[in-house]
Design a protein around this motif. Structure first.
Motif, short mmCIF file in Angstrom:
data_model
loop_
_atom_site.label_atom_id
_atom_site.label_comp_id
_atom_site.label_asym_id
_atom_site.label_seq_id
_atom_site.Cartn_x
_atom_site.Cartn_y
_atom_site.Cartn_z
N VAL A 29 -13.88 3.60 -7.48
CA VAL A 29 -14.64 4.72 -7.81
C VAL A 29 -14.62 5.16 -9.15
CG1 VAL A 29 -14.59 7.39 -7.36
CG2 VAL A 29 -13.90 5.62 -5.72
N ALA A 38 -16.02 7.82 -11.77
CA ALA A 38 -16.53 9.44 -11.80
C ALA A 38 -17.08 9.69 -13.23
CB ALA A 38 -15.47 10.21 -11.27
N THR A 57 -19.79 10.95 -8.59
CA THR A 57 -19.08 9.55 -8.46
C THR A 57 -20.02 8.39 -7.78
OG1 THR A 57 -18.11 9.94 -6.24
CG2 THR A 57 -16.95 10.71 -8.04
#
Length: 168
Positions: free
Chosen positions: A65, A67, A73
């Motif tokens: 992930v 962001a 994200t």
């Protein structure tokens, strides 16, 4: 998407069409999450729309992930399949190729995928490939079923910003 073979793992790459953002570059299939979908469900749907249905027998190796903002994200899902597949399914994909892990960076990559690649490569290396993680041990299950897998690769700008936000 990863296909492991005796000569080493291969990564499925999608060449983005000229009609797509950063057309002509190589990346993984992907796109926006529809309302009510998880990142994993969206990844499977987007892949089926762009490169064909994911084989029934697959294994989640992890997710990365990124962001870049508080309200946005990118989640990249890493799957292992037992058979190669894929073709251009719509206007977003010009080509599909299975590339050895150590040759991925030799292609012109989409900027977002290029930034994520070191983290994705770490997931591939960690998930059952000589790192003491396999389906025989609980740690393998944790890696495969974790909601988010973050790889600590040093204090780069993203990590410093994230830590700073947490400390404020």
């Amino acid at each position: 998407v990863l296909f492991d073979q005796p000569q080493g793992p291969l990564v499925m790459l999608q060449q983005r069409s000229a009609m797509a953002h950063e057309g002509g570059t190589w990346s993984c299939a992907g796109g926006a999450i529809d309302e009510g979908e998880t990142p994993f469900e969206a990844a499977l749907r987007e892949a089926s729309e762009e490169v064909g249905d994911i084989p029934e027998h697959h294994r989640l190796l992890g997710e990365y992930v990124f962001a870049p903002a508080d309200d946005w994200t990118y989640t990249t899902v890493v799957l292992e399949v037992h058979e190669p597949f894929g073709a251009s399914m719509n206007f977003e994909t010009d080509a599909v190729a299975w590339v050895p892990v150590d040759q991925v960076m030799s292609r012109p990559l989409h900027a977002g995928f290029a930034a994520a690649w070191p983290h994705l490569r770490a997931i591939i290396a960690t998930a059952g490939r000589g790192a003491g993680v396999s389906d025989d041990y609980g740690l393998g299950w944790l890696y495969a079923n974790s909601r988010t897998l973050r790889i600590a690769d040093g204090p780069d700008e993203v990590h410093r910003n994230h830590i700073a936000k947490l400390e404020l």
